[in-house]
Design a protein around this motif. Sequence first.
Motif, PDB file in Angstrom:
ATOM      1  N   PRO A 191       0.830  -1.217   0.000  1.00  0.00           N
ATOM      2  CA  PRO A 191       0.000   0.000   0.000  1.00  0.00           C
ATOM      3  C   PRO A 191       0.859   1.260   0.000  1.00  0.00           C
ATOM      4  O   PRO A 191       1.978   1.292   0.521  1.00  0.00           O
ATOM      5  CB  PRO A 191      -0.783  -0.114   1.307  1.00  0.00           C
ATOM      6  N   LEU A 192       0.318   2.300  -0.581  1.00  0.00           N
ATOM      7  CA  LEU A 192       0.866   3.650  -0.458  1.00  0.00           C
ATOM      8  C   LEU A 192      -0.240   4.513   0.120  1.00  0.00           C
ATOM      9  O   LEU A 192      -1.332   4.580  -0.455  1.00  0.00           O
ATOM     10  CB  LEU A 192       1.329   4.193  -1.804  1.00  0.00           C
ATOM     11  N   PHE A 193       0.018   5.142   1.247  1.00  0.00           N
ATOM     12  CA  PHE A 193      -0.995   5.997   1.873  1.00  0.00           C
ATOM     13  C   PHE A 193      -0.785   7.433   1.405  1.00  0.00           C
ATOM     14  O   PHE A 193       0.289   8.003   1.586  1.00  0.00           O
ATOM     15  CB  PHE A 193      -0.920   5.932   3.397  1.00  0.00           C
ATOM     16  N   LEU A 194      -1.816   8.010   0.802  1.00  0.00           N
ATOM     17  CA  LEU A 194      -1.783   9.393   0.321  1.00  0.00           C
ATOM     18  C   LEU A 194      -2.515  10.268   1.327  1.00  0.00           C
ATOM     19  O   LEU A 194      -3.740  10.227   1.429  1.00  0.00           O
ATOM     20  CB  LEU A 194      -2.432   9.490  -1.062  1.00  0.00           C
ATOM     21  N   ALA A 195      -1.750  11.054   2.094  1.00  0.00           N
ATOM     22  CA  ALA A 195      -2.307  11.862   3.178  1.00  0.00           C
ATOM     23  C   ALA A 195      -2.490  13.305   2.735  1.00  0.00           C
ATOM     24  O   ALA A 195      -1.847  13.779   1.791  1.00  0.00           O
ATOM     25  CB  ALA A 195      -1.395  11.808   4.391  1.00  0.00           C
ATOM     26  N   GLY A 196      -3.354  14.000   3.463  1.00  0.00           N
ATOM     27  CA  GLY A 196      -3.545  15.430   3.254  1.00  0.00           C
ATOM     28  C   GLY A 196      -2.626  16.230   4.145  1.00  0.00           C
ATOM     29  O   GLY A 196      -1.679  15.694   4.731  1.00  0.00           O
ATOM     30  N   ARG A 246       9.044   4.752 -11.735  1.00  0.00           N
ATOM     31  CA  ARG A 246       9.220   3.467 -11.080  1.00  0.00           C
ATOM     32  C   ARG A 246       8.913   2.302 -12.009  1.00  0.00           C
ATOM     33  O   ARG A 246       8.052   2.384 -12.879  1.00  0.00           O
ATOM     34  CB  ARG A 246       8.337   3.399  -9.824  1.00  0.00           C
ATOM     35  N   ASN A 247       9.648   1.226 -11.786  1.00  0.00           N
ATOM     36  CA  ASN A 247       9.375  -0.013 -12.500  1.00  0.00           C
ATOM     37  C   ASN A 247       8.016  -0.552 -12.066  1.00  0.00           C
ATOM     38  O   ASN A 247       7.628  -0.415 -10.902  1.00  0.00           O
ATOM     39  CB  ASN A 247      10.479  -1.032 -12.178  1.00  0.00           C
ATOM     40  N   LYS A 248       7.314  -1.149 -12.979  1.00  0.00           N
ATOM     41  CA  LYS A 248       5.962  -1.616 -12.680  1.00  0.00           C
ATOM     42  C   LYS A 248       5.931  -2.581 -11.503  1.00  0.00           C
ATOM     43  O   LYS A 248       4.977  -2.600 -10.721  1.00  0.00           O
ATOM     44  CB  LYS A 248       5.354  -2.275 -13.923  1.00  0.00           C
ATOM     45  N   THR A 249       7.003  -3.371 -11.322  1.00  0.00           N
ATOM     46  CA  THR A 249       7.025  -4.349 -10.227  1.00  0.00           C
ATOM     47  C   THR A 249       7.214  -3.691  -8.864  1.00  0.00           C
ATOM     48  O   THR A 249       6.974  -4.321  -7.831  1.00  0.00           O
ATOM     49  CB  THR A 249       8.159  -5.367 -10.439  1.00  0.00           C
ATOM     50  N   THR A 250       7.648  -2.419  -8.849  1.00  0.00           N
ATOM     51  CA  THR A 250       7.857  -1.717  -7.573  1.00  0.00           C
ATOM     52  C   THR A 250       6.719  -0.745  -7.251  1.00  0.00           C
ATOM     53  O   THR A 250       6.764  -0.073  -6.215  1.00  0.00           O
ATOM     54  CB  THR A 250       9.181  -0.937  -7.593  1.00  0.00           C
ATOM     55  N   LEU A 251       5.734  -0.680  -8.126  1.00  0.00           N
ATOM     56  CA  LEU A 251       4.599   0.206  -7.867  1.00  0.00           C
ATOM     57  C   LEU A 251       3.750  -0.343  -6.724  1.00  0.00           C
ATOM     58  O   LEU A 251       3.697  -1.557  -6.502  1.00  0.00           O
ATOM     59  CB  LEU A 251       3.733   0.341  -9.121  1.00  0.00           C
ATOM     60  N   PRO A 252       3.069   0.525  -5.988  1.00  0.00           N
ATOM     61  CA  PRO A 252       2.123   0.019  -4.980  1.00  0.00           C
ATOM     62  C   PRO A 252       0.992  -0.733  -5.655  1.00  0.00           C
ATOM     63  O   PRO A 252       0.654  -0.468  -6.817  1.00  0.00           O
ATOM     64  CB  PRO A 252       1.622   1.300  -4.308  1.00  0.00           C
ATOM     65  N   ASP A 253       0.422  -1.698  -4.943  1.00  0.00           N
ATOM     66  CA  ASP A 253      -0.738  -2.390  -5.507  1.00  0.00           C
ATOM     67  C   ASP A 253      -2.038  -1.711  -5.107  1.00  0.00           C
ATOM     68  O   ASP A 253      -3.102  -2.025  -5.653  1.00  0.00           O
ATOM     69  CB  ASP A 253      -0.753  -3.873  -5.128  1.00  0.00           C
ATOM     70  N   ARG A 271      -4.758   6.583 -14.357  1.00  0.00           N
ATOM     71  CA  ARG A 271      -5.459   6.048 -15.521  1.00  0.00           C
ATOM     72  C   ARG A 271      -5.052   6.750 -16.812  1.00  0.00           C
ATOM     73  O   ARG A 271      -4.795   6.093 -17.835  1.00  0.00           O
ATOM     74  CB  ARG A 271      -6.966   6.173 -15.287  1.00  0.00           C
ATOM     75  N   HIS A 272      -4.963   8.078 -16.780  1.00  0.00           N
ATOM     76  CA  HIS A 272      -4.787   8.829 -18.027  1.00  0.00           C
ATOM     77  C   HIS A 272      -3.343   9.205 -18.333  1.00  0.00           C
ATOM     78  O   HIS A 272      -3.002   9.439 -19.494  1.00  0.00           O
ATOM     79  CB  HIS A 272      -5.651  10.090 -17.989  1.00  0.00           C
ATOM     80  N   LYS A 273      -2.465   9.259 -17.327  1.00  0.00           N
ATOM     81  CA  LYS A 273      -1.069   9.618 -17.568  1.00  0.00           C
ATOM     82  C   LYS A 273      -0.160   8.391 -17.514  1.00  0.00           C
ATOM     83  O   LYS A 273       0.715   8.229 -18.363  1.00  0.00           O
ATOM     84  CB  LYS A 273      -0.599  10.669 -16.552  1.00  0.00           C
ATOM     85  N   LEU A 274      -0.355   7.517 -16.540  1.00  0.00           N
ATOM     86  CA  LEU A 274       0.441   6.295 -16.481  1.00  0.00           C
ATOM     87  C   LEU A 274      -0.118   5.209 -17.388  1.00  0.00           C
ATOM     88  O   LEU A 274       0.578   4.249 -17.717  1.00  0.00           O
ATOM     89  CB  LEU A 274       0.511   5.772 -15.040  1.00  0.00           C
ATOM     90  N   GLY A 275      -1.398   5.338 -17.744  1.00  0.00           N
ATOM     91  CA  GLY A 275      -2.016   4.346 -18.613  1.00  0.00           C
ATOM     92  C   GLY A 275      -2.251   3.007 -17.932  1.00  0.00           C
ATOM     93  O   GLY A 275      -2.319   1.968 -18.602  1.00  0.00           O
ATOM     94  N   LEU A 276      -2.409   3.028 -16.625  1.00  0.00           N
ATOM     95  CA  LEU A 276      -2.637   1.804 -15.870  1.00  0.00           C
ATOM     96  C   LEU A 276      -4.114   1.611 -15.585  1.00  0.00           C
ATOM     97  O   LEU A 276      -4.908   2.552 -15.620  1.00  0.00           O
ATOM     98  CB  LEU A 276      -1.851   1.845 -14.565  1.00  0.00           C
ATOM     99  N   ARG A 277      -4.458   0.358 -15.295  1.00  0.00           N
ATOM    100  CA  ARG A 277      -5.859   0.021 -15.035  1.00  0.00           C
ATOM    101  C   ARG A 277      -6.142   0.042 -13.538  1.00  0.00           C
ATOM    102  O   ARG A 277      -5.281  -0.311 -12.734  1.00  0.00           O
ATOM    103  CB  ARG A 277      -6.173  -1.365 -15.595  1.00  0.00           C
ATOM    104  N   ILE A 278      -7.358   0.454 -13.215  1.00  0.00           N
ATOM    105  CA  ILE A 278      -7.842   0.451 -11.832  1.00  0.00           C
ATOM    106  C   ILE A 278      -9.054  -0.484 -11.780  1.00  0.00           C
ATOM    107  O   ILE A 278     -10.015  -0.292 -12.540  1.00  0.00           O
ATOM    108  CB  ILE A 278      -8.238   1.871 -11.382  1.00  0.00           C
ATOM    109  N   PRO A 279      -9.013  -1.521 -10.962  1.00  0.00           N
ATOM    110  CA  PRO A 279      -8.047  -1.847  -9.906  1.00  0.00           C
ATOM    111  C   PRO A 279      -6.996  -2.884 -10.319  1.00  0.00           C
ATOM    112  O   PRO A 279      -6.195  -3.285  -9.484  1.00  0.00           O
ATOM    113  CB  PRO A 279      -8.944  -2.436  -8.828  1.00  0.00           C
ATOM    114  N   GLN A 280      -7.006  -3.313 -11.585  1.00  0.00           N
ATOM    115  CA  GLN A 280      -6.155  -4.451 -11.956  1.00  0.00           C
ATOM    116  C   GLN A 280      -4.666  -4.173 -11.719  1.00  0.00           C
ATOM    117  O   GLN A 280      -3.929  -5.063 -11.257  1.00  0.00           O
ATOM    118  CB  GLN A 280      -6.389  -4.807 -13.435  1.00  0.00           C
ATOM    119  N   ASP A 281      -4.211  -2.956 -12.031  1.00  0.00           N
ATOM    120  CA  ASP A 281      -2.804  -2.611 -11.832  1.00  0.00           C
ATOM    121  C   ASP A 281      -2.570  -1.921 -10.482  1.00  0.00           C
ATOM    122  O   ASP A 281      -1.635  -2.271  -9.755  1.00  0.00           O
ATOM    123  CB  ASP A 281      -2.318  -1.709 -12.967  1.00  0.00           C
ATOM    124  N   ILE A 282      -3.378  -0.949 -10.179  1.00  0.00           N
ATOM    125  CA  ILE A 282      -3.335  -0.266  -8.887  1.00  0.00           C
ATOM    126  C   ILE A 282      -4.768  -0.020  -8.429  1.00  0.00           C
ATOM    127  O   ILE A 282      -5.564   0.589  -9.166  1.00  0.00           O
ATOM    128  CB  ILE A 282      -2.583   1.080  -8.962  1.00  0.00           C
TER     129      ILE A 282
END
Length: 340
Positions: A191-196, A246-253, A271-282
């Motif tokens: 996990p990566l926690f995104l805080a305010g 970051r390499n895809k294998t080191t990204l948070p899930d 979704r629009h800049k990294l081109g990854l899928r939610i939730p399949q990739d992150i």
Amino acid sequence: MPDDRKPAFASNITADDVAAEAGVSRWTVNRAFRKDASISPKSLEKVRIVAERLGYVPDLRAASLASDRSNLVALLIDDFANPHKLVMMERLTRILRREGWDILLVNTLDRNDAGHALLNASQRRVDAVILIGIQFDDEVLDTALHARRFRKLIIFARTSRNPNTISIAVDDVHAMREIANYVHERGYRRPLFLAGPRTSSAHLLRKETFVDYWRQHFGSEPETISVAAYDPDLAAGVVETALVNRNKTTLPDILVCENDALAIGATDFIRHKLGLRIPQDIAITGFDDVPQAEGANYRLTTYRQPLTEMTEYLVKVLSNEEERDFDRLFQGRLVIRESA
């Protein structure tokens, strides 16, 4: 023969005029416009009909001077980039008005402006000040409490360590443990926690609770990053800095976000800049359940605060003259959607 009656639009219609026309006393007219006043339904209807026909509007300021209450609350709010603030403001203003409370709405721009707004509110004979925001640290609160003329200083949707304030908020510890447990049970392990923003008084306990949970269950420190404001655009920028090279294998899930505003910004970037899928990739979770969270663009797993119940309790606190501990924490519920 000239008609000496005052026209309906006359600005100098008084309670005496209404009383004479309705055949009641002046005090009956005054009671007819006070919440919960003792007056018969028949007299109330008679006064209201005559008042509407003559164009009479009671002088609320004069009425408040004759009482020790003004039925006016100051609502100080900041952080309008956060869509949940608009949801809270709608719920608060609607229920307060329904219960006979008038609202002085103040948009506080920054910490210095927050202190000025609090002092200004204390000079306007408000019964209470309600704070919804992140600009109110201990120094600002202490200054306002020292100079105040209002009965209650209420922190809404956050908890305050200041003993002279009243906190009405969701139970962040209970809520965040429920989210952390859900993340755990669904098999997410990076996990990566995104805080305010971190504040010194009106504080959220979401980051601390999630980090503690992860330490206890896995003996490791989850990755955390923070954003200076609850702004989707700022969140996207911070997530970009954290993930873009970051390499895809080191990204948070999974990104566990302190609120929906941050989750919305993170979703758009992933979704629009990294081109990854939610939730399949992150995968992504939020907190608050703003209207956008349910939309097709986000379908955000989040935690819904019981705002109606919290606001109805706030009204009870405003009406209660007792001097006691009114702090209260509420439990909401986890809303599971496709983002996680």
